[in-house]
Structures are given as C-alpha cells and as structure tokens.
Motif scaffolding. Sequence first.
Motif, PDB file in Angstrom:
ATOM      1  N   UNK A  14      -5.847 -30.457 -54.386  1.00 39.61           N
ATOM      2  CA  UNK A  14      -5.955 -30.248 -52.800  1.00 39.61           C
ATOM      3  C   UNK A  14      -6.978 -29.340 -52.229  1.00 39.61           C
ATOM      4  N   UNK A  15      -7.605 -28.560 -53.448  1.00 36.57           N
ATOM      5  CA  UNK A  15      -8.599 -27.624 -52.999  1.00 36.57           C
ATOM      6  C   UNK A  15      -8.065 -26.450 -51.788  1.00 36.57           C
ATOM      7  N   UNK A  16      -6.929 -25.748 -52.422  1.00 39.11           N
ATOM      8  CA  UNK A  16      -6.511 -24.901 -51.529  1.00 39.11           C
ATOM      9  C   UNK A  16      -5.381 -23.815 -52.414  1.00 39.11           C
ATOM     10  N   UNK A  17      -5.136 -22.836 -51.734  1.00 36.35           N
ATOM     11  CA  UNK A  17      -4.171 -21.905 -52.204  1.00 36.35           C
ATOM     12  C   UNK A  17      -2.620 -22.320 -51.842  1.00 36.35           C
ATOM     13  N   UNK A  18      -1.887 -22.420 -52.793  1.00 37.82           N
ATOM     14  CA  UNK A  18      -0.448 -22.787 -52.411  1.00 37.82           C
ATOM     15  C   UNK A  18       0.544 -21.737 -52.851  1.00 37.82           C
ATOM     16  N   UNK A  19       1.633 -21.418 -52.141  1.00 39.89           N
ATOM     17  CA  UNK A  19       2.702 -20.493 -52.721  1.00 39.89           C
ATOM     18  C   UNK A  19       3.479 -20.987 -54.019  1.00 39.89           C
ATOM     19  N   UNK A  20       3.446 -20.256 -54.993  1.00 39.39           N
ATOM     20  CA  UNK A  20       4.173 -20.963 -56.099  1.00 39.39           C
ATOM     21  C   UNK A  20       5.502 -21.018 -55.970  1.00 39.39           C
ATOM     22  N   UNK A  21       6.114 -21.944 -56.777  1.00 40.73           N
ATOM     23  CA  UNK A  21       7.669 -22.185 -56.642  1.00 40.73           C
ATOM     24  C   UNK A  21       8.470 -21.251 -57.606  1.00 40.73           C
ATOM     25  N   UNK A  22       7.547 -20.429 -58.532  1.00 42.21           N
ATOM     26  CA  UNK A  22       8.206 -19.461 -59.340  1.00 42.21           C
ATOM     27  C   UNK A  22       7.748 -18.127 -58.784  1.00 42.21           C
ATOM     28  N   UNK A  23       8.251 -16.917 -59.560  1.00 49.78           N
ATOM     29  CA  UNK A  23       8.198 -15.669 -59.323  1.00 49.78           C
ATOM     30  C   UNK A  23       7.648 -15.266 -60.660  1.00 49.78           C
ATOM     31  N   UNK A  24       6.858 -13.984 -60.699  1.00 47.74           N
ATOM     32  CA  UNK A  24       6.117 -13.446 -61.770  1.00 47.74           C
ATOM     33  C   UNK A  24       5.984 -11.981 -61.847  1.00 47.74           C
ATOM     34  N   UNK A  25       5.787 -11.507 -63.029  1.00 45.41           N
ATOM     35  CA  UNK A  25       5.340  -9.958 -62.941  1.00 45.41           C
ATOM     36  C   UNK A  25       4.023 -10.017 -62.730  1.00 45.41           C
ATOM     37  N   UNK A  26       3.465  -8.952 -62.435  1.00 48.47           N
ATOM     38  CA  UNK A  26       2.057  -8.610 -62.221  1.00 48.47           C
ATOM     39  C   UNK A  26       1.123  -9.176 -63.499  1.00 48.47           C
ATOM     40  N   UNK A  27       1.660  -8.570 -64.633  1.00 47.85           N
ATOM     41  CA  UNK A  27       0.665  -9.332 -65.802  1.00 47.85           C
ATOM     42  C   UNK A  27       0.768 -10.813 -65.917  1.00 47.85           C
ATOM     43  N   UNK A  28       2.145 -11.452 -65.619  1.00 49.88           N
ATOM     44  CA  UNK A  28       2.116 -12.777 -65.882  1.00 49.88           C
ATOM     45  C   UNK A  28       1.330 -13.594 -64.676  1.00 49.88           C
ATOM     46  N   UNK A  29       1.398 -13.041 -63.391  1.00 51.66           N
ATOM     47  CA  UNK A  29       0.732 -13.642 -62.394  1.00 51.66           C
ATOM     48  C   UNK A  29      -0.760 -13.427 -62.609  1.00 51.66           C
TER      49      UNK A  29
END
Length: 75
Positions: A14-29
């Motif tokens: 889509x050539x855009x930033x979208x909110x993930x359906x997951x959560x993550x640690x700062x390191x994981x992100x």
Amino acid sequence: MIEVYRFRTYDGQRDEWTQSRRWGTLAGIKKISGAPILSFKAIVDEQSIDPDGLTSIDFSPNPAIRLGEFQSQIS
C-alpha cells in the motif's frame, strides 16, 4: 513483567505506514524496523512475548495495567 508498545510498520503493497495488530518490546520493534508509539504502552507478563519480542496478532493487554491512551488513528 515487561513493557510492550503499539507500533507502526511499513506496508510496501500500500506504500504507507500502518498500525500493527501486534504489540512489541522496543528491541522487537527495532528488529523488524517498526516505529514504536511511545505514548501507548502496557506492562504484560513475559510469557505473552515471543522470542522476537512481539505478541501474538490481535493481542489485547489487560486494560487495568495500560499506561497510555489508545490512539485509533496514527498520522
């Protein structure tokens, strides 16, 4: 207990930033080149996080321990 954040990822189709359906640690992100939403975080049990530092899809932390406010739209 560990802090997790909502985050955005780049959707190349889509050539855009979208909110993930997951959560993550700062390191994981960081590992997946995502962008954390620092104003929306929660503290969860470490068993909720996979080895890559991310939760399962559509993960919902206990509302009683949320530390930020939900942002339904990210600009």
